[in-house]
Write a protein that holds these residues in place. Structure first.
Motif, PDB file in Angstrom:
ATOM      1  N   LYS A   1      16.981   9.783 -70.385  1.00  0.00           N
ATOM      2  CA  LYS A   1      16.828  10.321 -69.033  1.00  0.00           C
ATOM      3  C   LYS A   1      16.151  11.695 -69.112  1.00  0.00           C
ATOM      4  O   LYS A   1      16.400  12.464 -70.048  1.00  0.00           O
TER       5      LYS A   1
ATOM      6  N   GLU B   1       7.996  10.561 -58.569  1.00  0.00           N
ATOM      7  CA  GLU B   1       8.198   9.154 -58.925  1.00  0.00           C
ATOM      8  C   GLU B   1       8.023   8.929 -60.421  1.00  0.00           C
ATOM      9  O   GLU B   1       8.790   8.185 -61.041  1.00  0.00           O
ATOM     10  N   LEU B   2       7.042   9.594 -61.004  1.00  0.00           N
ATOM     11  CA  LEU B   2       6.787   9.442 -62.438  1.00  0.00           C
ATOM     12  C   LEU B   2       7.873  10.127 -63.265  1.00  0.00           C
ATOM     13  O   LEU B   2       8.390   9.557 -64.226  1.00  0.00           O
TER      14      LEU B   2
ATOM     15  N   ARG C   1      11.244   8.356 -62.515  1.00  0.00           N
ATOM     16  CA  ARG C   1      11.154   6.885 -62.529  1.00  0.00           C
ATOM     17  C   ARG C   1      11.730   6.280 -61.250  1.00  0.00           C
ATOM     18  O   ARG C   1      12.523   5.328 -61.260  1.00  0.00           O
TER      19      ARG C   1
ATOM     20  N   GLN D   1       8.248   3.290 -56.493  1.00  0.00           N
ATOM     21  CA  GLN D   1       7.058   3.799 -55.806  1.00  0.00           C
ATOM     22  C   GLN D   1       6.962   3.222 -54.407  1.00  0.00           C
ATOM     23  O   GLN D   1       7.222   2.045 -54.194  1.00  0.00           O
TER      24      GLN D   1
END
Length: 257
Positions: A123, A249-250, A253, A256
């Protein structure tokens, strides 16, 4: 569409109007909020808030101010929660040399333990850094934190420090202070950080942007941070919204949209 990448909406300061705060955020174009639990009290309330709201995700970890209170079972608890479907990062973790509540050696140990945990569970990490730039960078390097990367939360350091963090796979996140008229250094740093490494946040209920400085912050105000970022970068609000949403978002994670 905007994402507030760091908030504390489980705070008691929102107990009387939390639903209205969430409604105002949505009206301001804030479609997702990452809420941070940082000790034995706020981790459960953060998880509950995320479970009750589709638009809210959780970040869990142990704040350096409370390092002295952390027990081995608390680290096990964070490890267990890391597999929760709404938990997207470990944080906020790091060092705080401003508040003299936990000895530095204890802060260093707890920080290292959580970096190692984040690498174990794969993470990203969210870094709290107050008056500890040199030690933060050194420990991140020594622990090979670049393997998971993450976010320098509400960044307040120099461009030189930002560059070292960028080189270690970290995003640089800006909050309300970048909107202050006298905030020369944060504005200069934001101008130089590549667009694909910028995030925006509120840290609500703290660090409200201009013109609400000194008052309670809330997630709707991340729009003002976005407006300041657009001005500093010389692009439109729509462009900065698209850029920072994609970055979030990247980094975390997230699904999207």
């Amino acid at each position: 569409m905007l994402i507030d990448t760091h908030a504390h909406l489980d705070s008691a300061r929102f107990d009387n109007d939390r639903e209205l705060v969430l409604e105002r955020a949505k009206e301001a174009g804030v479609e997702r909020i990452l809420n941070v639990g940082f000790n034995r009290e706020t981790i459960p309330s953060t998880i509950s808030l995320a479970e009750a709201n589709d638009s809210i995700y959780a970040i869990v970890g142990w704040h350096p101010v409370y390092s002295i209170d952390m027990q081995p079972q608390d680290l096990d608890w964070i490890r267990e929660l890391s597999s929760h479907p709404k938990v997207v990062a470990i944080g906020e973790i790091g060092l705080d040399y401003h508040w003299d509540t936990s000895p530095k050696d204890v802060q260093h140990r707890v920080f290292r333990e959580q970096i190692r945990l984040a690498k174990e569970v794969n993470k990203p990490i969210v870094i709290h850094n107050r008056d500890a730039h040199e030690d933060i960078v050194r420990i991140l390097k020594e622990e090979r934190a670049d393997e998971v990367g993450g976010v320098m939360h509400c960044f307040s350091g120099s461009w030189e420090t930002a560059k070292l963090c960028l080189d270690m796979n970290f995003y640089i996140s800006f909050g309300g202070p970048v909107t202050f008229k006298n905030a020369r250094v944060p504005k200069e740093v934001m101008e130089r950080v590549p667009n694909d490494r910028i995030l925006i946040e509120t840290d609500a209920p703290y660090l409200a942007p201009h013109p609400y400085r000194g008052k309670r912050n809330e997630s709707a105000y991340v729009r003002m941070v976005a407006e300041a970022a657009a001005e500093i970068k010389g692009i439109t609000l729509e462009e900065i919204a698209k850029i920072t949403t994609r970055n979030a978002e990247l980094c975390f994670r997230l699904p999207q949209k």
